[in-house]
Design a protein around this motif. Structure first.
Motif, PDB file in Angstrom:
ATOM      1  N   ALA A  49       0.841  -1.205   0.000  1.00 19.03           N
ATOM      2  CA  ALA A  49       0.000   0.000   0.000  1.00 19.03           C
ATOM      3  C   ALA A  49       0.873   1.252   0.000  1.00 19.03           C
ATOM      4  O   ALA A  49       1.954   1.278   0.591  1.00 19.03           O
ATOM      5  N   LEU A  50       0.401   2.293  -0.673  1.00 24.06           N
ATOM      6  CA  LEU A  50       1.055   3.605  -0.684  1.00 24.06           C
ATOM      7  C   LEU A  50       0.171   4.582   0.074  1.00 24.06           C
ATOM      8  O   LEU A  50      -1.036   4.645  -0.184  1.00 24.06           O
ATOM      9  N   PRO A  51       0.764   5.367   0.984  1.00 21.61           N
ATOM     10  CA  PRO A  51      -0.074   6.344   1.679  1.00 21.61           C
ATOM     11  C   PRO A  51      -0.588   7.407   0.707  1.00 21.61           C
ATOM     12  O   PRO A  51       0.092   7.752  -0.262  1.00 21.61           O
ATOM     13  N   HIS A  52      -1.793   7.902   0.942  1.00 25.32           N
ATOM     14  CA  HIS A  52      -2.374   8.994   0.147  1.00 25.32           C
ATOM     15  C   HIS A  52      -2.434   8.642  -1.342  1.00 25.32           C
ATOM     16  O   HIS A  52      -2.146   9.491  -2.181  1.00 25.32           O
ATOM     17  N   SER A  53      -2.743   7.405  -1.681  1.00 27.32           N
ATOM     18  CA  SER A  53      -2.762   7.035  -3.092  1.00 27.32           C
ATOM     19  C   SER A  53      -3.824   5.976  -3.329  1.00 27.32           C
ATOM     20  O   SER A  53      -4.076   5.138  -2.457  1.00 27.32           O
TER      21      SER A  53
ATOM     22  N   PRO B  51       4.108  10.212  -6.345  1.00 25.53           N
ATOM     23  CA  PRO B  51       3.161  11.327  -6.455  1.00 25.53           C
ATOM     24  C   PRO B  51       2.527  11.639  -5.091  1.00 25.53           C
ATOM     25  O   PRO B  51       2.312  10.730  -4.288  1.00 25.53           O
ATOM     26  N   HIS B  52       2.244  12.908  -4.852  1.00 23.51           N
ATOM     27  CA  HIS B  52       1.554  13.340  -3.625  1.00 23.51           C
ATOM     28  C   HIS B  52       2.282  12.893  -2.357  1.00 23.51           C
ATOM     29  O   HIS B  52       1.652  12.476  -1.389  1.00 23.51           O
ATOM     30  N   SER B  53       3.605  12.932  -2.349  1.00 17.70           N
ATOM     31  CA  SER B  53       4.336  12.467  -1.171  1.00 17.70           C
ATOM     32  C   SER B  53       5.618  13.264  -1.022  1.00 17.70           C
ATOM     33  O   SER B  53       6.222  13.664  -2.011  1.00 17.70           O
ATOM     34  N   ASP B  54       6.025  13.508   0.230  1.00 17.95           N
ATOM     35  CA  ASP B  54       7.336  14.128   0.460  1.00 17.95           C
ATOM     36  C   ASP B  54       8.426  13.062   0.606  1.00 17.95           C
ATOM     37  O   ASP B  54       9.563  13.391   0.927  1.00 17.95           O
ATOM     38  N   GLY B 155      13.305   0.950   0.151  1.00 21.20           N
ATOM     39  CA  GLY B 155      13.338   1.828   1.310  1.00 21.20           C
ATOM     40  C   GLY B 155      12.677   3.146   0.958  1.00 21.20           C
ATOM     41  O   GLY B 155      12.213   3.332  -0.172  1.00 21.20           O
ATOM     42  N   VAL B 156      12.635   4.021   1.940  1.00 22.78           N
ATOM     43  CA  VAL B 156      12.095   5.362   1.715  1.00 22.78           C
ATOM     44  C   VAL B 156      13.055   6.381   2.327  1.00 22.78           C
ATOM     45  O   VAL B 156      13.819   6.075   3.246  1.00 22.78           O
ATOM     46  N   ALA B 157      13.007   7.596   1.781  1.00 25.83           N
ATOM     47  CA  ALA B 157      13.783   8.708   2.335  1.00 25.83           C
ATOM     48  C   ALA B 157      12.998   9.980   2.068  1.00 25.83           C
ATOM     49  O   ALA B 157      12.094  10.001   1.220  1.00 25.83           O
ATOM     50  N   LEU B 158      13.314  11.032   2.811  1.00 26.95           N
ATOM     51  CA  LEU B 158      12.697  12.328   2.538  1.00 26.95           C
ATOM     52  C   LEU B 158      13.203  12.832   1.191  1.00 26.95           C
ATOM     53  O   LEU B 158      14.408  12.849   0.932  1.00 26.95           O
ATOM     54  N   ALA B 159      12.274  13.267   0.337  1.00 27.96           N
ATOM     55  CA  ALA B 159      12.638  13.631  -1.036  1.00 27.96           C
ATOM     56  C   ALA B 159      13.690  14.733  -1.074  1.00 27.96           C
ATOM     57  O   ALA B 159      14.596  14.717  -1.909  1.00 27.96           O
ATOM     58  N   ASN B 160      13.587  15.702  -0.172  1.00 27.19           N
ATOM     59  CA  ASN B 160      14.525  16.832  -0.229  1.00 27.19           C
ATOM     60  C   ASN B 160      15.766  16.605   0.624  1.00 27.19           C
ATOM     61  O   ASN B 160      16.570  17.511   0.812  1.00 27.19           O
TER      62      ASN B 160
END
Lengths: 340, 340
Positions: A49-53, B51-54, B155-160
């Motif tokens: 799942a992706l948040p906000h999607s 999309p729609h994510s930081d 994984g995930v990271a903050l885009a900026n």
């Protein structure tokens, strides 16, 4: 119980088989999935799942090992690159998804020429470009003997339309998205040294075309309930749907889409063409269940779905001229080999 | 120019090396990346916009091949499972990211016992659980000779705040997140049959601990500009940062964090401990560049960052007692082998 007796009954890889091993190893993972893992080990792709999607992420991976999945002189490097990606694209298709990013790893033994790798890459990239898939990473290393390719593919699907193996309902019609058995017959011709006589069948084995278009259409239609791609053999792959949906199945022998070329090959080889269709594997067509009107609706949209059976409450059989006969859930098992 | 001469100058795998091959194959991919691919082939992870994510998605993959990356009797199965995941976790750490999902593929040769696979899996799952990583898929197959593991990690990271290799700025301080060279010395001890005498060094080679905590802290600090993990050898990995940032580097010989155990080993082996630190590889510490205050700020937050050099406009050198000497960008190349 003595230690000796216990050892005699201890499971080993051959008795477990590929799917027994997966069940054994995955038990610990499954127990700890967080809510974002909508589907983990056990389907064509993992679903995250992706948040906000309204979309979910799909992940799939396949390992191709020389002398297990291919012989270096039995496939061109261009075909090998194509096939390595095609089998992963087929997994994305089987969820009703759209491919996005690929990671490609190569373990390269001595004696592989740069020209071989250039060709392999061209085959892979041609198919990637065709399906708007970006190769964004990978790993290159050496190996001692065998060439190994490992591909991971990501994709996306609509969260409320992703097609799992577990959704089949009693009364569903069972469909396939194209002829089955040709790839298995092509492999049989290859292994029997008769490749030159059966080029169309051999090409079906060496250059599978993933059914992404019909897969995406099925995902969006809302009429399909369960889906899998035919990789290990149709009977076995349908068996996965039945097990995971808690249902049975009845196939109709005279409805199996057997191509004239397959029928000719089977006659020449003294074999039953239905054997290739049911147990051959690597056709990479889609096998799905859903409402009966899927067939005509697909045709109206320019896609092919052939009705081959029905989902039942229990049992697993093939209806032929002599009535229902039990169907073996047999197919290829990488730790046991081909069905006996 | 005759055909013979052209062939004499035609590139081959040995002259290209691992990184030349990657450049050659990736040229076509890079040319076609859509905007969502923020970083493709050429960093520790691919970086994909959501999309729609930081947040951005991170993807990394590594292939471990028997007799190339490990010897079956030189590592316990539990250590092998641990290490296969650890090297991928280290790539996520090197982006300032947090690991999420793993896909694990195994090609299993004859003669591997189920108990071996159970242990391998336990080592992998213990580390996965520790870092809240879910194993959501994979592939199991056989192989003819060598055991192969292929892992893909997301994984995930903050885009900026995602930390690429390309962000180093002239004047940055260069840091490492722990002692370097111990893993290379441990491998040297293993290959020389002296493993029993140097258990701590050997364990550093066989059981690397990914530096996820300091990596995430660096990603959030906003003070770091570029990062890589030390996998192939520190000089070579720093060389990647310099090339991709268009800068040079000067390391200070007396600042390299050499552990007492490494110094003892080097003395016993008649080697310079700095050679293990600069060219040894597989330390899986993080190497980053950024503002000088990163060191004390990290210490205040409970993390270790040791200043070992500075980013310069050009050149690549080590400052020792005799002034600056050029530093080889040498390290392990999987298609060429260890540095001469």
């Amino acid at each position: 119980v003595s230690a000796d007796l216990k050892n005699a009954h201890a499971p080993n890889l051959a008795t477990l088989g590929e799917f027994g091993l997966i069940d054994r190893l995955s038990a610990r993972c499954r127990a700890a999935y967080p809510p974002r893992v909508r589907c983990g080990i056990g389907d064509d792709c993992a679903v995250i799942a992706l948040p906000h999607s309204d979309e979910v992420l799909l992940y799939t991976t396949d390992l191709l090992v020389e002398r297990v999945h291919f012989l270096r002189d039995g496939i061109t490097p261009r075909q090998l690159g194509h096939k390595a990606l095609a089998v992963n694209l087929s997994d994305i298709a089987a969820m009703g998804g759209t491919p996005r990013e690929a990671l490609v790893s190569l373990a390269i033994p001595p004696g592989i020429a740069l020209a071989f790798l250039d060709e392999l890459w061209a085959g892979l990239m041609d198919l990637a470009d065709h399906h708007h898939t970006s190769v964004v990473g990978g790993d290159t290393t050496s190996s001692k003997v065998d060439l190994v390719l490992s591909l991971t593919l990501t994709g996306v699907a609509l969260a409320n339309r992703v097609l799992l193996r577990s959704g089949a309902l009693v009364g569903d019609t069972i469909f396939v998205s194209g002829p089955i058995g040709e790839s298995g017959a092509g492999l049989d011709a290859l292994l029997g040294g008769k490749a030159a006589d059966w080029p169309a069948l051999v090409r079906r084995h060496l250059e599978p075309q993933p059914h992404l278009g019909v897969g995406q259409w099925l995902g969006q239609s809302g009429l399909a309930h369960a889906m899998i791609d035919v990789s290990d053999g149709m009977a076995q792959d349908l068996g996965h749907i039945c097990e995971q949906s808690g249902v049975g199945a009845r196939l109709f022998a005279d409805a199996l889409p057997l191509s004239p070329e397959l029928v000719r090959y089977a006659r020449a080889a003294g074999r039953d063409p239905a054997d290739f269709a049911l147990f051959g594997g690597e056709d990479y067509v889609l096998l799905c269940t859903g409402a009966a009107e899927l067939g005509p609706r697909a045709a109206a949209a320019g896609h092919t779905l052939v009705a081959i059976g029905e989902v039942t409450a229990s049992g697993f059989c093939l209806r032929g001229p002599d009535g229902d006969v039990p169907l073996r859930q047999a197919g290829f098992d990488h730790l046991r080999g081909a069905p006996a």
